[in-house]
Scaffold this active site. Structure first.
Site, PDB file in Angstrom:
ATOM      1  N   SER A 191     -86.802 -65.284  24.153  1.00 30.45           N
ATOM      2  CA  SER A 191     -88.163 -66.159  22.697  1.00 30.45           C
ATOM      3  C   SER A 191     -89.602 -66.495  22.767  1.00 30.45           C
ATOM      4  CB  SER A 191     -87.374 -67.256  22.423  1.00 30.45           C
ATOM      5  OG  SER A 191     -86.188 -67.802  22.380  1.00 30.45           O
TER       6      SER A 191
ATOM      7  N   HIS B 212     -91.523 -71.153  24.285  1.00 27.54           N
ATOM      8  CA  HIS B 212     -92.128 -70.450  22.929  1.00 27.54           C
ATOM      9  C   HIS B 212     -92.956 -70.759  22.557  1.00 27.54           C
ATOM     10  CE1 HIS B 212     -87.204 -70.981  21.163  1.00 27.54           C
ATOM     11  NE2 HIS B 212     -87.691 -69.983  22.226  1.00 27.54           N
TER      12      HIS B 212
END
Length: 291
Positions: free
Chosen positions: A194, A241
């Protein structure tokens, strides 16, 4: 044609001495038979001259300085997806122990015992390997779908080498920020691509800005992903993230806004600077650990 076993007096092909020919290469002047003739704008050329001209010709480059990929423009994206799937099969179905061996583990449950990233430089390979480990089918499916959506476009405009650098450095910095903010007595276990994919998302936003493409679609995608990230922050590592997103945007800005005269220098310095920030985050995380 030879008559009575004697040759016609024509020169012989320099690649096939048994064949006579009346045609010479327009570049080097050596005789070439019909099999060796390569049509040129004027006359014919021999294969050696054609090959040499191709090697000396400057390689075509993308608008941001990368070597223009011939053939499959999404080759690196497919290779990354394949590596992620291969590691997923290994860690999910062959030996789950490899999830711990490759994941971003930072602290062991026993008090005072360091493990994984927290142990020291010998374990920092986890900053990279954790990007290829996933925890379940839904996790890898969503990440690989996002990689397939975002990857090919960036790979084509940046070139394969720059695209790989963007992907890996974004993931490393995302993992480094995660480690720095959670280093402590509680065990941290982070896996997934991610951070790297958020880096591609940040780079896509920069690309849209540079190309003056309407920003609404990428902004909407970014907002949706951030909402999901912070809504499920107990299950999703929002630190990776955010770190990947910022790193990807900064690297892409350095790559896409670099002046042509100093393009390689600016792109290289930007990437090194972002990677240095990642190293600094790891060192700060190590400093926060007791003992």
């Amino acid at each position: 044609m030879p008559v009575d076993g004697q040759g016609s007096g024509l020169p012989r092909c320099h690649r096939h001495p048994e064949r006579e020919t009346g045609v010479s290469c327009a570049r080097c002047g050596r005789p070439v038979c019909p099999e060796c003739m390569v049509s040129a704008s004027v006359g014919f050329q021999c294969p050696d001259c054609v090959r040499g001209a191709a090697e000396q010709a400057p390689r075509q480059r993308t608008s941001f300085g990368g070597v223009l990929a011939l053939g499959d423009g999404a080759l690196v994206t497919k290779v990354l997806i394949g590596l992620n799937l291969l590691v997923f099969l290994l860690t999910e179905y062959v030996s789950r122990d490899w999830q711990v061996k490759l994941g971003l583990v930072s602290w062991a449950p026993l008090p005072g015992l360091r493990y994984g990233m927290a142990e020291g430089p010998q374990e920092w390979y986890r900053l990279v390997t954790a990007m290829f480990v996933h925890g379940g089918l839904l996790h890898i499916a969503t990440n690989m779908f996002s990689l397939w959506v975002l990857g090919p476009q960036l790979e084509r405009v940046l070139g394969r080498v720059r695209f790989v650098v963007l992907y890996l450095v974004s993931g490393i910095v995302g993992n480094a920020l995660s480690f720095m903010l959670t280093a402590g007595p509680n065990q941290l276990f982070t896996v997934g691509a991610s951070g790297a994919i958020f880096g591609l998302l940040g780079a896509t936003a920069v690309l849209f800005r540079v190309r003056r493409v309407p920003m609404q679609p990428v902004i909407a995608l970014l907002v949706v992903n951030l909402v999901i990230t912070f809504s499920l922050k107990s299950m999703i590592d929002w630190r990776a993230h955010i770190g990947g997103l910022v790193a990807g945007a900064v690297i892409a800005a350095g790559m896409m806004y670099a002046p042509r005269a100093h393009r390689n220098l600016v792109q290289g310095l930007t990437t090194v600077a972002v990677l240095a920030v990642g190293l600094a985050l790891v060192l700060l995380g190590m400093a926060r650990l007791p003992g």
